[in-house]
Design a protein around this motif. Structure first.
Motif, mmCIF file in Angstrom:
data_model
loop_
_atom_site.group_PDB
_atom_site.id
_atom_site.type_symbol
_atom_site.label_atom_id
_atom_site.label_comp_id
_atom_site.label_asym_id
_atom_site.label_seq_id
_atom_site.Cartn_x
_atom_site.Cartn_y
_atom_site.Cartn_z
ATOM 1 N N GLU A 1 4.609 -4.329 0.414
ATOM 2 C CA GLU A 1 4.390 -5.425 1.362
ATOM 3 C C GLU A 1 3.402 -5.079 2.475
ATOM 4 O OE1 GLU A 1 8.314 -4.405 4.100
ATOM 5 O OE2 GLU A 1 8.269 -6.232 2.900
ATOM 6 N N ARG A 2 3.148 -3.817 2.671
ATOM 7 C CA ARG A 2 2.175 -3.413 3.699
ATOM 8 C C ARG A 2 0.737 -3.718 3.289
ATOM 9 N NH1 ARG A 2 4.163 2.710 4.342
ATOM 10 N NH2 ARG A 2 4.401 2.331 2.073
ATOM 11 N N VAL A 3 0.541 -3.998 2.010
ATOM 12 C CA VAL A 3 -0.796 -4.270 1.476
ATOM 13 C C VAL A 3 -0.965 -5.765 1.340
ATOM 14 C CG1 VAL A 3 -2.404 -3.884 -0.409
ATOM 15 C CG2 VAL A 3 -0.771 -2.086 0.239
ATOM 16 N N ASP A 4 -1.808 -6.337 2.186
ATOM 17 C CA ASP A 4 -2.062 -7.772 2.083
ATOM 18 C C ASP A 4 -3.151 -8.016 1.044
ATOM 19 O OD1 ASP A 4 -4.509 -7.199 3.321
ATOM 20 O OD2 ASP A 4 -3.755 -7.687 5.317
ATOM 21 N N GLU A 5 -3.469 -9.302 0.825
ATOM 22 C CA GLU A 5 -4.419 -9.653 -0.227
ATOM 23 C C GLU A 5 -5.812 -9.085 0.037
ATOM 24 O OE1 GLU A 5 -4.444 -13.835 -0.771
ATOM 25 O OE2 GLU A 5 -2.352 -13.955 -1.472
ATOM 26 N N GLU A 6 -6.234 -9.109 1.298
ATOM 27 C CA GLU A 6 -7.585 -8.618 1.624
ATOM 28 C C GLU A 6 -7.689 -7.114 1.362
ATOM 29 O OE1 GLU A 6 -10.830 -9.164 5.260
ATOM 30 O OE2 GLU A 6 -8.673 -9.298 5.676
ATOM 31 N N ILE A 7 -6.648 -6.369 1.770
ATOM 32 C CA ILE A 7 -6.642 -4.928 1.545
ATOM 33 C C ILE A 7 -6.551 -4.642 0.056
ATOM 34 C CG2 ILE A 7 -5.346 -2.795 1.925
ATOM 35 C CD1 ILE A 7 -4.493 -3.890 4.635
ATOM 36 N N LEU A 8 -5.694 -5.390 -0.657
ATOM 37 C CA LEU A 8 -5.511 -5.185 -2.087
ATOM 38 C C LEU A 8 -6.812 -5.381 -2.846
ATOM 39 C CD1 LEU A 8 -3.607 -4.641 -4.449
ATOM 40 C CD2 LEU A 8 -3.093 -7.103 -4.528
ATOM 41 N N GLU A 9 -7.565 -6.394 -2.470
ATOM 42 C CA GLU A 9 -8.835 -6.654 -3.145
ATOM 43 C C GLU A 9 -9.771 -5.449 -3.039
ATOM 44 O OE1 GLU A 9 -12.529 -9.882 -3.039
ATOM 45 O OE2 GLU A 9 -10.769 -10.152 -1.744
ATOM 46 N N LEU A 10 -9.824 -4.843 -1.851
ATOM 47 C CA LEU A 10 -10.688 -3.672 -1.670
ATOM 48 C C LEU A 10 -10.188 -2.485 -2.481
ATOM 49 C CD1 LEU A 10 -11.331 -3.813 2.184
ATOM 50 C CD2 LEU A 10 -12.964 -4.322 0.365
ATOM 51 N N LEU A 11 -8.850 -2.293 -2.517
ATOM 52 C CA LEU A 11 -8.294 -1.158 -3.245
ATOM 53 C C LEU A 11 -8.517 -1.316 -4.745
ATOM 54 C CD1 LEU A 11 -4.938 -0.676 -1.291
ATOM 55 C CD2 LEU A 11 -6.978 0.760 -1.191
ATOM 56 N N ILE A 12 -8.340 -2.530 -5.259
ATOM 57 C CA ILE A 12 -8.552 -2.767 -6.685
ATOM 58 C C ILE A 12 -10.014 -2.511 -7.045
ATOM 59 C CG2 ILE A 12 -8.497 -4.520 -8.514
ATOM 60 C CD1 ILE A 12 -5.756 -3.438 -7.672
ATOM 61 N N GLN A 13 -10.940 -2.905 -6.155
ATOM 62 C CA GLN A 13 -12.361 -2.655 -6.422
ATOM 63 C C GLN A 13 -12.644 -1.163 -6.605
ATOM 64 O OE1 GLN A 13 -14.600 -4.402 -3.228
ATOM 65 N NE2 GLN A 13 -14.248 -6.514 -3.916
ATOM 66 N N ASP A 14 -11.926 -0.328 -5.843
ATOM 67 C CA ASP A 14 -12.144 1.121 -5.934
ATOM 68 C C ASP A 14 -11.206 1.771 -6.940
ATOM 69 O OD1 ASP A 14 -14.119 1.040 -4.026
ATOM 70 O OD2 ASP A 14 -12.755 1.438 -2.346
ATOM 71 N N ASN A 15 -10.431 0.928 -7.679
ATOM 72 C CA ASN A 15 -9.498 1.427 -8.691
ATOM 73 C C ASN A 15 -8.432 2.317 -8.070
ATOM 74 O OD1 ASN A 15 -8.471 1.529 -11.308
ATOM 75 N ND2 ASN A 15 -9.683 3.358 -11.854
ATOM 76 N N ASP A 16 -7.961 1.961 -6.897
ATOM 77 C CA ASP A 16 -6.915 2.708 -6.209
ATOM 78 C C ASP A 16 -5.594 1.961 -6.391
ATOM 79 O OD1 ASP A 16 -8.727 4.586 -5.272
ATOM 80 O OD2 ASP A 16 -9.112 3.492 -3.398
ATOM 81 N N ARG A 17 -4.607 2.626 -7.081
ATOM 82 C CA ARG A 17 -3.306 1.995 -7.317
ATOM 83 C C ARG A 17 -2.221 2.605 -6.446
ATOM 84 N NH1 ARG A 17 -2.746 -0.956 -11.907
ATOM 85 N NH2 ARG A 17 -0.814 -1.567 -10.854
ATOM 86 N N ALA A 18 -2.427 3.814 -5.958
ATOM 87 C CA ALA A 18 -1.485 4.461 -5.028
ATOM 88 C C ALA A 18 -2.310 5.218 -3.989
ATOM 89 C CB ALA A 18 -0.542 5.399 -5.773
ATOM 90 N N LEU A 19 -1.740 5.362 -2.797
ATOM 91 C CA LEU A 19 -2.530 6.033 -1.768
ATOM 92 C C LEU A 19 -1.623 6.700 -0.736
ATOM 93 C CD1 LEU A 19 -2.518 4.189 1.078
ATOM 94 C CD2 LEU A 19 -3.909 2.692 -0.355
ATOM 95 N N ALA A 20 -2.242 7.660 -0.042
ATOM 96 C CA ALA A 20 -1.564 8.338 1.070
ATOM 97 C C ALA A 20 -2.585 8.531 2.184
ATOM 98 C CB ALA A 20 -0.995 9.684 0.622
ATOM 99 N N THR A 21 -2.222 8.160 3.415
ATOM 100 C CA THR A 21 -3.092 8.397 4.569
ATOM 101 C C THR A 21 -2.382 9.359 5.505
ATOM 102 O OG1 THR A 21 -2.205 6.521 5.810
ATOM 103 C CG2 THR A 21 -4.112 6.104 4.397
ATOM 104 N N ILE A 22 -3.110 10.391 5.912
ATOM 105 C CA ILE A 22 -2.562 11.388 6.829
ATOM 106 C C ILE A 22 -3.265 11.213 8.164
ATOM 107 C CG2 ILE A 22 -2.212 13.840 7.246
ATOM 108 C CD1 ILE A 22 -2.434 14.252 4.216
ATOM 109 N N PRO A 23 -2.597 10.662 9.156
ATOM 110 C CA PRO A 23 -3.231 10.444 10.461
ATOM 111 C C PRO A 23 -3.395 11.774 11.205
ATOM 112 C CG PRO A 23 -0.935 9.848 10.606
ATOM 113 C CD PRO A 23 -1.177 10.217 9.164
#
Length: 709
Positions: A120-142
């Motif tokens: 649910e943290r991934v909205d449609e706009e973010i999802l579109e960008l991730l799909i373009q880069d073929n990213d299905r899972a991710l981790a961000t380390i701040p």
């Protein structure tokens, strides 16, 4: 049984925790040892290798003026497809980039998304960008340091990925481990960038420098920004063995007041106790944080002889060398103890090799310019001296022109008379005050005589009296008076004035403060001045001798001409008297009778002569009768008639009777026409008649017939 299983499980957990701690410890050590962003990225990517992550990126975050994240820049990235790590350089404007909402959701907790399509943290706009880069899972380390973002690590998988507890712990640990490492790395980069920018600015300013002042301004700028109180640039002169011998201040700056060592100050390095401090470090700067408490083991901390204020507390000495050869020295000093930053140390170390070529180039250019000016001055000196043909004028001009090339604050010029073996002090300048004493020294064994006798330039210094002692030169009288206010110079440079085999005198300059004031270049300059002065002086002396000979010959000729003129005048006067006598002859006819026959025109001057001659004749011949015969006078005007009247009256006063004879018809008509009254004058027709009348007046009776017999 249950207890054993729990124990085994507990042991397994402990072993797992130990392995995890060991892994984190290794990661921590590796992070601390990382030398660049690529190595940081490799450390980040290592835990993900077994999980088959597809892409890992390391980004730095820049803040806006209010401290909010504004830009993210990829500084290193890894992609499994080509298994290479590259610094992408891609920049993202975070306020406008949708993924930033996900990246920066929490500055202290990693964001782990197992499936981007089901989170649910991934909205449609973010999802579109991730799909373009073929990213299905991710981790961000701040990466947040002291509440401010410094960076971000982004990991992604091409397939959904379930994060295990061990993996989550590693990412949480990295959230704490990475920020200080990245922050320090960024500070290092900023410092390096700042150093590079500062060095670039210094290099650019050095390249466009047109003077020593420009060089010092460029070299001292970092120290000025660090609160330095003063700086100076010195050129280093080497001895014959290539060792530093002389230092000369060519540029100086002081934040307040005049610099302690003004431009032009020279110091003899072997005599400067502090030179051991920096001569032993030609490849690195000498940095003294506190001259009192500095605990570095140095040969000498004494600042004696250094061109800094006596109360300087911190010091930076930057040697300037090229291929091991000393070129110059930059001295920076602070009035308070100064802790040198790493940036300052880097800059001062870089300046050694960076500044030396620029300083050497400026020095060569300055020396070439100085030599050109010296040649021009020497050429002008020769031209000016050739126009002066008087000895005093040559000497004065030599002093004036020498002042353009050497320091003539204390200067003297002496002439030598070989016939009398005398030295004459012609010009003496003391502290800029010029006098012409023309004091004569005879049979003296002093410094001037030594220079003239040896016919070679001499540098007497360190000190002058010591040198004189060694040479046996008599300067002790002056030295003995030093206690009475008579100053003895510490250095003297003297050169003889020689033309061929003839010594005409000597020129000298003195310095009362510096025991090593002069060098070989000064000697060459003064020798060139003395050589041209000697030639001009010889010409002036020859001209002076020639002028005296001309004056003497002129006087002789003038005397001869005056004698000739006098003789000629006497002859002329004799001739004039003879002519006068011939033009106004007095002829005695017989006792007491004289005749004055007049021939030619009579002007006023001749009329006066007639009167004087007639009166003189009356006196000489005691004449009683005078016959003026004017038969030969073609015309008589009123002036002549008036003079004749006066002459007759003068003769009457002398007791003589005057008879005028031979008046022609033309003269008679003129007398009548002019209304001249000759009624009182006895006139007769001719000389013969007048002679008869004269004789008859004396009682001698003759007739014309008697005269014609």
């Amino acid at each position: 049984m249950t207890t054993k299983e729990e124990l085994r499980a507990r042991i397994a957990q402990l072993e797992q925790a130990q392995m995890q701690a060991a892994a984190l410890y290794q990661i921590s050590r590796d992070l601390a040892a990382a030398r660049n962003e690529e190595e940081l990225l490799q450390i980040l990517a290592w835990p993900t290798m077994e999980t088959e992550a597809s892409r890992v990126s390391l980004m730095y975050i820049d803040l806006d003026p209010s401290g909010e994240p504004e830009w993210a820049k990829t500084v290193a990235s890894w992609d499994r497809q080509d298994t290479t790590t590259t610094a992408a350089g891609t920049r993202y404007h975070l306020p406008e980039y949708p993924l930033a909402r996900l990246w920066m959701a929490d500055p202290y907790e990693p964001q782990l998304i197992s499936d981007v399509t089901a989170d649910e943290r991934v909205d449609e706009e973010i999802l579109e960008l991730l799909i373009q880069d073929n990213d299905r899972a991710l981790a961000t380390i701040p990466m947040s340091q002291a509440g401010q973002w410094v960076g971000l690590a982004f990991l992604s998988w091409n397939e959904p990925h379930e994060f295990g507890e061990e993996e989550k712990e590693i990412y949480r640990a990295l959230t704490g481990l990475l920020p200080p490492v990245v922050h320090n790395r960024r500070l290092l980069i900023e410092r390096e960038r700042s150093v590079i920018e500062k060095l670039y600015e210094i290099s650019r300013n050095l390249n466009v420098a047109n003077s020593e002042d420009d060089l010092l301004q460029a070299l001292a700028q970092p120290a000025v920004e660090a609160g330095a109180s003063g700086a100076n640039l010195a050129y280093i002169d080497l001895d014959e063995d290539g060792e530093p011998e002389w230092g000369k201040i060519v540029a100086a700056w002081q934040r307040e007041g005049p610099p302690p060592a003004p431009v032009g100050t020279r110091y003899y390095l072997p005599d400067t106790s502090s030179t051991r401090t920096w001569l032993s470090h030609p490849e690195e700067p000498v940095l003294i944080t506190d001259v009192v408490t500095d605990t570095d083991e140095r040969e000498d901390k004494n600042l004696n002889g250094m061109p800094v204020h006596s109360d300087a507390s911190a010091l930076a000495i930057i040697p300037l060398t090229l291929a091991g050869r000393w070129v110059g020295l930059v001295t920076l000093y602070w009035d308070e103890p100064h802790e040198f930053s790493e940036q300052e140390v880097e800059i001062y170390n870089a300046l050694i090799s960076m500044a030396a070529p620029a300083v050497e180039g400026q020095r060569l250019a300055a020396e070439a310019h100085a030599r050109a000016e010296e040649l021009a001055a020497l050429n002008e000196l020769g031209q000016v001296l050739t126009t002066r043909l008087d000895v005093e004028g040559v000497l004065e001009e030599a002093y004036r022109q020498a002042s353009r090339l050497v320091d003539t604050t204390n200067f003297y010029l002496a002439l030598y008379d070989p016939d009398e073996n005398e030295v004459i002090l012609a010009i003496d300048v003391i502290e800029g005050d010029l006098t012409k004493p023309y004091v004569t020294w005879k049979n003296r064994q002093g410094f001037a005589e030594y220079v003239i006798r040896n016919r070679e330039p001499i540098i007497a210094q360190n000190t002058y009296t010591d040198w004189a002692d060694k040479k046996g030169v008599g300067v002790h009288k002056r030295a003995s008076l030093s206690g009475k206010g008579v100053r003895v110079p510490l250095s003297v440079l003297a050169v003889p004035m020689v033309v061929g085999e003839e010594v005409l005198g000597m020129i000298a300059v003195r310095d009362y403060d510096d025991p090593r004031a002069y060098d070989e270049h000064d000697k060459k300059l003064l020798s060139a001045i003395a050589s041209q002065t000697a030639i001009a002086l010889q010409n002036a002396q020859l001209f002076d001798n020639l002028e005296r000979m001309v004056e003497q010959r002129t006087a002789e000729l003038r005397e001869s001409v005056e004698e000739k003129t006098r003789l000629q005048q006497e002859i002329i006067e004799a001739q004039q008297r003879a002519i006068q006598e011939l033009s106004t002859p007095v002829i005695p006819i017989m006792e007491r009778i004289i005749v004055m026959p007049l021939i030619g025109s009579i002007d006023t001057m001749r009329a006066k002569d007639i009167t004087r001659s007639l009166l003189r004749g009356i006196g000489e011949h005691r004449a009683k009768v005078v016959i003026l015969d004017i038969t030969g006078v073609p015309i008589v005007d009123s002036g002549v008639a008036d003079y004749l009247n006066k002459t007759i009256q003068a003769a009457r006063l002398k007791g003589a009777r005057t008879i005028v004879t031979g008046i022609s018809d033309a003269v008679a008509e003129t007398i009548v026409d002019l209304g001249i009254d000759w009624s009182g004058i006895e006139t007769l027709a001719d000389l013969q008649t007048g002679l008869i009348a004269a004789l008859n007046s004396l009682g001698i009776r003759l007739t014309r017939e008697h005269l014609n017999r």
